[in-house]
Design a protein around this motif. Structure first.
Motif, PDB file in Angstrom:
ATOM      1  N   LEU A  20       1.049  -1.331   0.201  1.00 19.33           N
ATOM      2  CA  LEU A  20      -0.446  -0.040   0.257  1.00 19.33           C
ATOM      3  C   LEU A  20       1.097   1.140   0.521  1.00 19.33           C
ATOM      4  N   TRP A  21       1.667   1.393   0.912  1.00 20.98           N
ATOM      5  CA  TRP A  21       2.617   2.398   1.029  1.00 20.98           C
ATOM      6  C   TRP A  21       3.473   2.888  -0.592  1.00 20.98           C
ATOM      7  N   GLU A  22       3.934   1.507  -1.235  1.00 18.46           N
ATOM      8  CA  GLU A  22       4.946   1.680  -2.584  1.00 18.46           C
ATOM      9  C   GLU A  22       3.477   1.877  -3.656  1.00 18.46           C
ATOM     10  N   ARG A  23       2.258   2.128  -3.621  1.00 16.86           N
ATOM     11  CA  ARG A  23       0.910   2.353  -4.458  1.00 16.86           C
ATOM     12  C   ARG A  23       1.224   3.521  -4.065  1.00 16.86           C
ATOM     13  N   TYR A  24       0.794   4.567  -2.631  1.00 16.70           N
ATOM     14  CA  TYR A  24      -0.116   5.411  -2.659  1.00 16.70           C
ATOM     15  C   TYR A  24       1.233   6.105  -1.343  1.00 16.70           C
ATOM     16  N   SER A  25       2.268   6.384  -1.791  1.00 17.16           N
ATOM     17  CA  SER A  25       2.931   6.787  -0.449  1.00 17.16           C
ATOM     18  C   SER A  25       2.787   8.402  -1.199  1.00 17.16           C
ATOM     19  N   ILE A  26       3.160   8.098  -2.594  1.00 15.92           N
ATOM     20  CA  ILE A  26       3.235  10.100  -3.248  1.00 15.92           C
ATOM     21  C   ILE A  26       1.926  10.442  -3.333  1.00 15.92           C
ATOM     22  N   TYR A  27       0.776  10.289  -2.955  1.00 10.59           N
ATOM     23  CA  TYR A  27      -0.275  10.939  -2.682  1.00 10.59           C
ATOM     24  C   TYR A  27      -0.306  11.577  -1.494  1.00 10.59           C
ATOM     25  N   ILE A  28       0.328  10.182  -0.187  1.00  9.31           N
ATOM     26  CA  ILE A  28       0.070  10.589   1.070  1.00  9.31           C
ATOM     27  C   ILE A  28       0.998  11.870   1.269  1.00  9.31           C
ATOM     28  N   ILE A  29       1.637  11.490   0.460  1.00  9.53           N
ATOM     29  CA  ILE A  29       3.355  13.128   0.864  1.00  9.53           C
ATOM     30  C   ILE A  29       2.259  13.815   0.306  1.00  9.53           C
ATOM     31  N   ALA A  30       2.004  14.107  -1.018  1.00 12.42           N
ATOM     32  CA  ALA A  30       1.357  15.635  -1.482  1.00 12.42           C
ATOM     33  C   ALA A  30       0.960  15.969  -0.333  1.00 12.42           C
ATOM     34  N   GLY A  31      -0.556  15.349  -0.086  1.00 14.62           N
ATOM     35  CA  GLY A  31      -1.503  15.803   0.435  1.00 14.62           C
ATOM     36  C   GLY A  31      -1.066  16.456   1.575  1.00 14.62           C
ATOM     37  N   ALA A  32      -0.094  15.454   2.068  1.00  9.27           N
ATOM     38  CA  ALA A  32       0.442  16.442   3.918  1.00  9.27           C
ATOM     39  C   ALA A  32       1.170  17.331   3.248  1.00  9.27           C
ATOM     40  N   ILE A  33       1.789  17.384   2.155  1.00  7.42           N
ATOM     41  CA  ILE A  33       2.554  18.598   1.709  1.00  7.42           C
ATOM     42  C   ILE A  33       1.021  19.823   1.934  1.00  7.42           C
ATOM     43  N   ALA A  37       0.632  23.454   3.486  1.00  9.00           N
ATOM     44  CA  ALA A  37       0.722  24.771   2.889  1.00  9.00           C
ATOM     45  C   ALA A  37      -0.854  25.177   3.202  1.00  9.00           C
ATOM     46  N   ALA A  38      -1.760  25.007   2.996  1.00  2.91           N
ATOM     47  CA  ALA A  38      -2.881  25.084   3.204  1.00  2.91           C
ATOM     48  C   ALA A  38      -3.029  25.850   4.376  1.00  2.91           C
ATOM     49  N   VAL A  39      -2.574  25.331   5.332  1.00  3.25           N
ATOM     50  CA  VAL A  39      -2.856  25.038   7.227  1.00  3.25           C
ATOM     51  C   VAL A  39      -1.943  26.806   6.787  1.00  3.25           C
ATOM     52  N   GLY A  40      -0.452  27.169   6.573  1.00  2.00           N
ATOM     53  CA  GLY A  40       0.691  27.904   6.140  1.00  2.00           C
ATOM     54  C   GLY A  40      -0.534  29.061   6.029  1.00  2.00           C
ATOM     55  N   GLY A  41      -0.574  29.219   4.325  1.00  2.00           N
ATOM     56  CA  GLY A  41      -0.878  30.107   4.003  1.00  2.00           C
ATOM     57  C   GLY A  41      -2.066  30.582   4.846  1.00  2.00           C
ATOM     58  N   TRP A  42      -3.242  29.546   5.277  1.00  2.00           N
ATOM     59  CA  TRP A  42      -4.442  30.887   6.261  1.00  2.00           C
ATOM     60  C   TRP A  42      -3.642  31.611   7.025  1.00  2.00           C
ATOM     61  N   ARG A  43      -2.091  31.040   7.693  1.00  2.00           N
ATOM     62  CA  ARG A  43      -2.002  31.579   9.017  1.00  2.00           C
ATOM     63  C   ARG A  43      -1.113  32.577   8.186  1.00  2.00           C
ATOM     64  N   GLY A  44      -0.780  32.518   6.928  1.00  4.93           N
ATOM     65  CA  GLY A  44       0.607  34.039   6.674  1.00  4.93           C
ATOM     66  C   GLY A  44      -1.230  35.143   6.626  1.00  4.93           C
ATOM     67  N   TYR A  45      -2.197  34.415   5.809  1.00  2.00           N
ATOM     68  CA  TYR A  45      -3.622  35.089   5.492  1.00  2.00           C
ATOM     69  C   TYR A  45      -4.079  36.304   6.628  1.00  2.00           C
ATOM     70  N   GLN A  46      -3.793  35.723   7.822  1.00  8.33           N
ATOM     71  CA  GLN A  46      -4.530  36.392   9.346  1.00  8.33           C
ATOM     72  C   GLN A  46      -3.271  37.190   9.113  1.00  8.33           C
ATOM     73  N   TYR A  47      -2.200  36.880   8.995  1.00  8.85           N
ATOM     74  CA  TYR A  47      -1.596  38.047   9.494  1.00  8.85           C
ATOM     75  C   TYR A  47      -1.176  38.975   9.317  1.00  8.85           C
ATOM     76  N   LEU A  48      -1.687  38.981   7.759  1.00  8.33           N
ATOM     77  CA  LEU A  48      -1.268  39.687   7.286  1.00  8.33           C
ATOM     78  C   LEU A  48      -2.216  41.012   7.408  1.00  8.33           C
ATOM     79  N   GLU A  49      -3.807  40.401   6.994  1.00  7.64           N
ATOM     80  CA  GLU A  49      -5.021  40.995   7.992  1.00  7.64           C
ATOM     81  C   GLU A  49      -4.869  41.736   8.721  1.00  7.64           C
ATOM     82  N   ALA A  50      -4.435  40.768   9.645  1.00 15.13           N
ATOM     83  CA  ALA A  50      -4.380  41.867  11.325  1.00 15.13           C
ATOM     84  C   ALA A  50      -3.833  42.960  11.249  1.00 15.13           C
TER      85      ALA A  50
END
Length: 217
Positions: A20-33, A37-50
């Motif tokens: 399973l890891w060999e087959r889906y690891s690329i998707y798992i890693i991409a999803g985690a990234i 990135a989404a959390v970091g982007g949201w935090r950055g947006y909140q900082y800029l708005e504040a």
């Protein structure tokens, strides 16, 4: 014997997980990234708005200080700039304050600015009503009762934030127009509203005393 079967089952599970890891690891890693990135982007947006809000707040206070120092031309320019560059909440407040500064030199032009705010559907209802009242207050001595009624009647509804002031302005306008019936209508509405401020209620009672007595049938 059971231990042997347990070891075999464990080995099978490892093998399945490996596949399973060999087959889906690329998707798992991409999803985690993507999540990071989404959390970091949201935090950055909140900082800029504040940051924008803090900067706008400081600029608004500075403009207000100019007004208090009677530097109305400078205050007007500062509020006008904020009305186009600040975050939404400060934009609306700045439009109202810019109109107030214009009123110190040109009440008619200020009333037009307030009318524009009142007609702007992107502005909240309380702010629209406040703009209506500010414009009507500037025009009270020069415009007709019918015009005042057209301007202010939406702001007199039982749930309207500034209904008390709107009703008082309409009563004054009707009295100036020698329309005792309309004056009494608005004064009665003021008197019958349990939330009418005491000071406004007193003024309404004083105006009521100036009206001719109601004719008896």
């Amino acid at each position: 014997m059971s231990e042997l079967f347990d070891e075999v089952d464990e080995e099978v599970r490892r093998e399945q997980l490996k596949k399973l890891w060999e087959r889906y690891s690329i998707y798992i890693i991409a999803g985690a990234i993507l999540i990071v990135a989404a959390v970091g982007g949201w935090r950055g947006y909140q900082y800029l708005e504040a940051k924008k809000a803090a900067e706008a707040g400081a600029a608004f206070e500075a403009a207000a200080e100019l007004s208090e120092q009677n530097k109305h031309a400078e205050a007007e320019a500062a509020f006008a700039k904020l009305a186009t560059t600040a975050p939404y909440g400060y934009r609306v407040l700045s439009r109202l304050r810019a109109a107030a500064e214009v009123a110190t030199r040109d009440p008619q032009a200020a009333a037009k600015l307030y009318d524009d705010i009142a007609a702007d559907r992107s502005v909240g209802a309380p702010e629209q009503d406040l703009a209506r009242i500010r414009a009507a207050g500037l025009l009270l001595d020069t415009t007709s009762y019918n015009d005042m009624l057209h301007r202010l009647e939406p702001a007199t509804a039982p749930s309207a934030t500034y209904r008390h002031t709107a009703r008082e302005l309409l009563a004054l306008s009707a009295w100036r127009a020698n329309d005792a019936v309309a004056t009494r209508q608005w004064l009665d509405m003021i008197a019958n509203d349990g939330e009418t401020p005491a000071s406004l209620r007193s003024r309404a009672e004083a105006l009521q005393a100036l009206l001719p007595p109601v004719a008896k049938s």
